[in-house]
Design an enzyme around this catalytic site. Structure first.
Site, mmCIF file in Angstrom:
data_model
loop_
_atom_site.group_PDB
_atom_site.id
_atom_site.type_symbol
_atom_site.label_atom_id
_atom_site.label_comp_id
_atom_site.label_asym_id
_atom_site.label_seq_id
_atom_site.Cartn_x
_atom_site.Cartn_y
_atom_site.Cartn_z
ATOM 1 N N GLY A 178 0.790 -1.225 0.000
ATOM 2 C CA GLY A 178 0.000 0.000 0.000
ATOM 3 C C GLY A 178 0.819 1.269 0.000
ATOM 4 N N SER A 179 2.048 1.233 -0.525
ATOM 5 C CA SER A 179 2.815 2.479 -0.564
ATOM 6 C C SER A 179 2.169 3.478 -1.526
ATOM 7 C CB SER A 179 4.281 2.220 -0.927
ATOM 8 O OG SER A 179 4.393 1.720 -2.230
ATOM 9 N N ASN A 180 1.539 2.994 -2.584
ATOM 10 C CA ASN A 180 0.821 3.913 -3.481
ATOM 11 C C ASN A 180 -0.450 4.436 -2.816
ATOM 12 O OD1 ASN A 180 2.120 4.191 -6.272
ATOM 13 N ND2 ASN A 180 2.314 2.001 -5.824
ATOM 14 N N MET A 235 -3.474 -7.332 -7.284
ATOM 15 C CA MET A 235 -2.838 -8.393 -8.051
ATOM 16 C C MET A 235 -3.842 -9.444 -8.551
ATOM 17 S SD MET A 235 0.000 -6.985 -8.073
ATOM 18 C CE MET A 235 1.422 -7.951 -8.522
ATOM 19 N N ARG A 236 -4.986 -8.980 -9.037
ATOM 20 C CA ARG A 236 -5.957 -9.905 -9.623
ATOM 21 C C ARG A 236 -6.435 -9.388 -10.959
ATOM 22 N NH1 ARG A 236 -7.457 -14.071 -6.786
ATOM 23 N NH2 ARG A 236 -6.377 -13.962 -4.801
ATOM 24 N N ASN A 248 -4.637 2.023 -13.773
ATOM 25 C CA ASN A 248 -3.712 1.094 -13.115
ATOM 26 C C ASN A 248 -2.309 1.684 -13.174
ATOM 27 O OD1 ASN A 248 -2.754 -1.413 -11.986
ATOM 28 N ND2 ASN A 248 -2.051 -1.995 -14.031
ATOM 29 N N HIS A 301 1.706 0.434 -13.264
ATOM 30 C CA HIS A 301 2.493 -0.775 -13.536
ATOM 31 C C HIS A 301 3.977 -0.419 -13.490
ATOM 32 C CE1 HIS A 301 3.202 -4.800 -15.063
ATOM 33 N NE2 HIS A 301 4.118 -4.269 -15.840
HETATM 34 C C1 GAR Z 1 3.581 -1.353 -7.278
HETATM 35 O O1 GAR Z 1 4.945 -1.343 -7.634
HETATM 36 C C2 GAR Z 1 2.714 -1.498 -8.506
HETATM 37 O O2 GAR Z 1 3.238 -0.855 -9.629
HETATM 38 C C3 GAR Z 1 2.724 -2.979 -8.692
HETATM 39 O O3 GAR Z 1 2.603 -3.500 -7.386
HETATM 40 C C4 GAR Z 1 3.262 -2.624 -6.481
HETATM 41 C C5 GAR Z 1 2.356 -2.344 -5.307
HETATM 42 O O4 GAR Z 1 3.053 -1.633 -4.317
HETATM 43 N N1 GAR Z 1 1.664 -3.414 -9.529
HETATM 44 C C6 GAR Z 1 1.777 -4.429 -10.405
HETATM 45 O O5 GAR Z 1 2.772 -5.089 -10.524
HETATM 46 C C7 GAR Z 1 0.539 -4.689 -11.230
HETATM 47 N N2 GAR Z 1 0.808 -5.645 -12.270
HETATM 48 P P1 GAR Z 1 2.257 -0.952 -3.126
HETATM 49 O O6 GAR Z 1 1.280 -1.983 -2.557
HETATM 50 O O7 GAR Z 1 3.311 -0.576 -2.129
HETATM 51 O O8 GAR Z 1 1.522 0.253 -3.672
#
Ligand code: GAR
Length: 201
Positions: A12-14, A90-91, A107, A109
């Site tokens: 969940g850093s984003n 991730m689904r 999204n 990526h």
């Molecule tokens: C992020 O790096 C995002 O880009 C990636 O998962 C991570 C989640 O980090 N997403 C994917 O790979 C989607 N295919 P977070 O939970 O710290 O935000």
């Protein structure tokens, strides 16, 4: 202000970067809901701390993806969500959510799409030996990381990089880019024209 829902499965850093931008008055949206498919994910605690409602579920409790997505759609409808923000969710989504929200679901990526779609994009980039990778924000369509691209940031890759050091650089780029792009959408500056996305000044 636009009403958004953030979907996440992990750290969940984003989510945190978006919630912080809202709290600091840098991003004019209201986070109505966190949707999370992993009850033990750290993002659930972050939502609690930020005072954001969460819909947390276990996919195994449902007969199909369509079944839990129908329930999610109901939660979104109740809260009048106008933008879905996928942040490490991730689904794979089915047409149950993708179709009604086309143009209203984005999204992030961790690569420069169309390079390295799918899982472990950071590891894929290291493995491939590219010198530049990055971050992409795109609208979600029916494919895998395939929708119209809104914005990208390039991130350099160094010879001494490990997966951890590269991931750190990528995550820093994500945490700047995502709140910025959500802000553009909130200000109605982003339009889809076929494959292309036009950002108005
Ligand atoms: C992020 O790096 C995002 O880009 C990636 O998962 C991570 C989640 O980090 N997403 C994917 O790979 C989607 N295919 P977070 O939970 O710290 O935000």
């Amino acid at each position: 202000a636009k009403r958004i829902a953030v979907f996440a499965s992990g750290q969940g850093s984003n989510f945190q970067a978006i919630a912080d931008a809202v709290r600091e008055g840098k991003l004019d949206v209201s986070i109505e809901l966190l949707v999370c498919d992993k009850p033990s994910a750290p993002v659930v605690e972050r939502a609690k701390h930020a005072g954001v409602d969460a819909f947390v579920f276990k996919p195994k409790d449902y007969p199909s993806r369509e079944a839990y997505e129908t329930e999610i759609a109901e939660e979104l409808r109740k809260r009048q969500v106008d933008l879905i923000v996928l942040a490490g969710y991730m689904r794979i989504l089915t047409p149950t959510l993708v179709e009604p929200y086309y143009g209203r679901m984005i999204n992030i990526h961790p690569s420069l799409l169309p390079s390295f779609p799918g899982i472990n994009a950071i590891g894929q980039a290291l493995e491939h030996g590219v010198k530049v990778t990055g971050v992409t924000v795109h609208f979600v369509d029916g494919g895998l990381d395939s929708g119209p691209i809104i914005a990208q940031t390039a991130v350099p890759l160094y010879e001494e990089d490990t997966e951890a050091s590269l991931a750190k650089r990528i995550h820093e780029a994500e945490q700047k880019l995502y709140p910025y792009v959500i802000g553009l959408i909130a200000q109605e500056k982003v339009a889809i024209e076929g494959r292309k996305v036009i950002v108005k000044p």
